[in-house]
Design a protein around this motif. Structure first.
Motif, PDB file in Angstrom:
ATOM      1  N   VAL A   1       0.877  -1.172   0.000  1.00 40.12           N
ATOM      2  CA  VAL A   1       0.000   0.000   0.000  1.00 40.12           C
ATOM      3  C   VAL A   1       0.913   1.220   0.000  1.00 40.12           C
ATOM      4  N   ARG A   2       0.442   2.311  -0.561  1.00 39.02           N
ATOM      5  CA  ARG A   2       1.307   3.490  -0.696  1.00 39.02           C
ATOM      6  C   ARG A   2       0.766   4.662   0.115  1.00 39.02           C
ATOM      7  N   THR A   3       1.699   5.406   0.707  1.00 42.97           N
ATOM      8  CA  THR A   3       1.362   6.602   1.468  1.00 42.97           C
ATOM      9  C   THR A   3       2.061   7.806   0.847  1.00 42.97           C
ATOM     10  N   ASP A   4       1.837   8.970   1.454  1.00 42.49           N
ATOM     11  CA  ASP A   4       2.584  10.162   1.021  1.00 42.49           C
ATOM     12  C   ASP A   4       3.850  10.357   1.847  1.00 42.49           C
ATOM     13  N   GLY A   5       4.186   9.356   2.667  1.00 40.36           N
ATOM     14  CA  GLY A   5       5.407   9.412   3.463  1.00 40.36           C
ATOM     15  C   GLY A   5       5.232  10.003   4.844  1.00 40.36           C
ATOM     16  N   THR A   6       3.995  10.379   5.201  1.00 38.51           N
ATOM     17  CA  THR A   6       3.749  10.987   6.512  1.00 38.51           C
ATOM     18  C   THR A   6       3.077   9.992   7.451  1.00 38.51           C
ATOM     19  N   ALA A   7       3.160  10.294   8.760  1.00 41.45           N
ATOM     20  CA  ALA A   7       2.516   9.450   9.755  1.00 41.45           C
ATOM     21  C   ALA A   7       0.995   9.468   9.595  1.00 41.45           C
ATOM     22  N   ALA A   8       0.437  10.626   9.224  1.00 38.85           N
ATOM     23  CA  ALA A   8      -1.017  10.734   9.077  1.00 38.85           C
ATOM     24  C   ALA A   8      -1.533   9.813   7.973  1.00 38.85           C
TER      25      ALA A   8
END
Length: 303
Positions: free
Chosen positions: A189-196
């Motif tokens: 799964v991919r995130t924007d690199g932030t904890a949120a």
């Protein structure tokens, strides 16, 4: 951030870093004919932990050698003209050398820096004519995934960072390689690199029973996954094992303390200065590459 006073000491420097750097500096002072004892440092992503720590490490090495640094930031993905203008300002000011940290090939830096100026890159683009120091991100992803597989998990999920980031892509490639070695199917799964963003992913993955091991793109992503898993009723490491990346200072104080991938920023700073000094003497090959190998910082988030 102009540090013209060569006696200024911005950071506390360990004995090992001091001794290594002084050994480098004794070979030859950095200044070349007609130039100052100031190094220009151009960076992208100064808000990211890895980049800010890199700036600090290079500053520590320079301070020990009584060399000043001037740091200037260019925007990631910004127009090439921004980098060209920044580099030209450094050249016109008579800096003794230039360090380009995580500046992408699309910026065209290799076309605008004069050939007589000593230059060292950090994570520079393939094909550039300058010496380079890089973190072996591929091996980091490989080590993290192998570490998790060593606990008999059926596969390792990857909570990735933004695809545009070169470090993200290289860490992901290491993860894929480790799974291929074991004959396992990658799940990501991919995130924007932030904890949120990672928190939302953690909530979703908490509902996936077969997700028992996660390699996170960085430690802040791991932090978000931790909270999402906990709120979703999954315990770390009892139900889900988790490995981060970067070994941020807070990683050892999370609950549980986070197993992560780390590397020596002091070593990076020392190697950058060594190459710049040698380059100013004409004693280093343009093709010289130094790769900094990461290590697993084993704590309590894997079982």
């Amino acid at each position: 951030m102009n540090r013209q006073n060569s006696r200024w000491r911005p950071w506390t420097v360990g004995a090992t870093t001091r001794n290594r750097t002084l050994a480098v500096h004794r070979r030859e002072p950095v200044p070349v004919a007609g130039r100052t004892s100031v190094i220009g440092l151009i960076v992208q992503h100064t808000t990211a932990y890895e980049t800010s720590r890199l700036v600090q490490a290079i500053g520590e090495a320079a301070a020990v050698a009584e060399i000043s640094i001037v740091v200037r930031r260019v925007h990631h993905g910004g127009p090439p003209a921004e980098l060209h203008q920044t580099a030209e300002q450094f050249v016109q000011s008579g800096v003794a050398g230039l360090v380009l940290a995580s500046v992408g090939a699309e910026a065209g830096a290799d076309r605008i820096v004069p050939p007589h100026l000593p230059v060292v890159t950090v994570d520079g683009a393939d094909g550039w004519r300058w010496p380079d120091v890089s973190i072996d991100q591929f091996t980091g992803g490989l080590l993290a995934t192998r570490h998790l597989l060593g606990y008999d998990h059926r596969t390792v999920w990857h909570v990735a960072g933004p695809e545009r980031a070169p470090a993200t892509r290289t860490r992901e490639a290491g993860w894929r390689a480790a799974l291929a070695e074991a004959g396992l199917t990658p799940r990501m799964v991919r995130t924007d690199g932030t904890a949120a963003s990672a928190y939302e992913c953690g909530l979703r993955l908490a509902r996936v029973a077969r997700c028992t091991a996660i390699f996170a793109a960085n430690d802040y992503v791991a932090l978000g996954v931790m909270r999402g898993m906990r709120e979703g009723g999954r315990r770390i490491p009892e139900d889900v094992s988790l490995v981060g990346y970067d070994d941020v200072p807070e990683a050892a104080y999370l609950q549980p303390p986070l197993t992560t991938v780390g590397h020596s920023f002091a070593h990076i700073g020392t190697e950058v200065l060594r190459l710049l000094v040698d380059r100013s003497r004409g004693g280093v090959r343009c093709s010289e590459r130094v790769s900094i190998r990461p290590t697993i910082m084993s704590r309590c988030s894997v079982a």
